[in-house]
Design an enzyme around this catalytic site. Sequence first.
Site, PDB file in Angstrom:
ATOM      1  N   GLY A  33       0.626  -1.209   0.032  1.00  0.00           N
ATOM      2  CA  GLY A  33       0.055   0.233  -0.490  1.00  0.00           C
ATOM      3  C   GLY A  33       0.352   0.997  -0.096  1.00  0.00           C
ATOM      4  CG  ASN A  34       0.020   5.157  -1.868  1.00  0.00           C
ATOM      5  OD1 ASN A  34      -1.625   5.789  -0.777  1.00  0.00           O
ATOM      6  ND2 ASN A  34      -0.433   3.775  -2.512  1.00  0.00           N
ATOM      7  NE  ARG A  35       4.684   6.228   5.228  1.00  0.00           N
ATOM      8  CZ  ARG A  35       4.837   5.695   5.817  1.00  0.00           C
ATOM      9  NH1 ARG A  35       3.546   6.083   6.657  1.00  0.00           N
ATOM     10  NH2 ARG A  35       6.363   4.745   6.047  1.00  0.00           N
ATOM     11  CB  SER A  36      -2.809   8.096  -1.252  1.00  0.00           C
ATOM     12  OG  SER A  36      -3.543   9.018  -1.150  1.00  0.00           O
ATOM     13  CB  ALA A 100      -1.557   7.800  -3.961  1.00  0.00           C
TER      14      ALA A 100
END
Length: 225
Positions: A33-36, A100
């Site tokens: 995943g990512n931090r968005s 993102a």
Amino acid sequence: VLARQGVRDLAGRHVVVSAGGTREAIDPVRFIGNRSSGMQGYALARTAVARGARVTLVSANVALPDPAGAQVVPVGSAEEMRKAVLEAVQDADAVVMAAAVADFRPAGYQGSKIKKTPGAEPEPIALAKNPDILAELAADRPPGQVVVGFAAETDDVLANGREKLARKGCDLLVVNQVGEDLTFGRPDNAAVVLGADGTSTEVPRGAKEALAEVVWDLIAARLPD
Ligand code: CTP
Ligand code: CA
């Protein structure tokens, strides 16, 4: 924002916004995943509703309340986001890819939970490329549709942004400067909006709502009558 109160310049328009960050499954319990946080995309959706637009919000893994008046389409992965966005943009006047999207996904999904093997080293996770949704939107758009991307850049932010705008083929690219805790999960944002027509609009650090209003201003100016 106050100056624009009551301005319904997006009335009769359909706009599509993507928000959040995609999750690419490794096995039934794990993902990349990512931090968005989704805050910028949600601010775009709220401000578009306020300006009179019909809003479709394609939302990936966001823990925020649904914006009143927007149609929220929840998705998980980049592939799901691609499907939902391509469907929603059919009759759209503008699309803003604030999400993102993971560039890569695990090449093979493990149907069973990956277990530790005592004494053995872990297997590496092979990656495959995800489709570039924004580039596809820009290439296949109906006449007059305005296509907008977001980019988070470090180093030479403007040069990287110009190159990306050209590569993606979109009309506008909102370029954020990122660093340790400059953007993600914060309610404010500083950005420069680059136009394919060579324009650049600096937006001073402020609420994500304020940046959203500038983005809609620039989009509204590019919509055909
Ligand atoms: N984007 C997309 N599909 C992808 C990757 C990105 O639609 N597979 C969109 C994002 O939503 C964003 C824009 O493209 O609006 C720019 O994303 P970014 O990650 O900055 O661009 P990339 O082309 O992936 O370049 P980089 O190698 O810098 O990550
Ligand atoms: Ca990327």
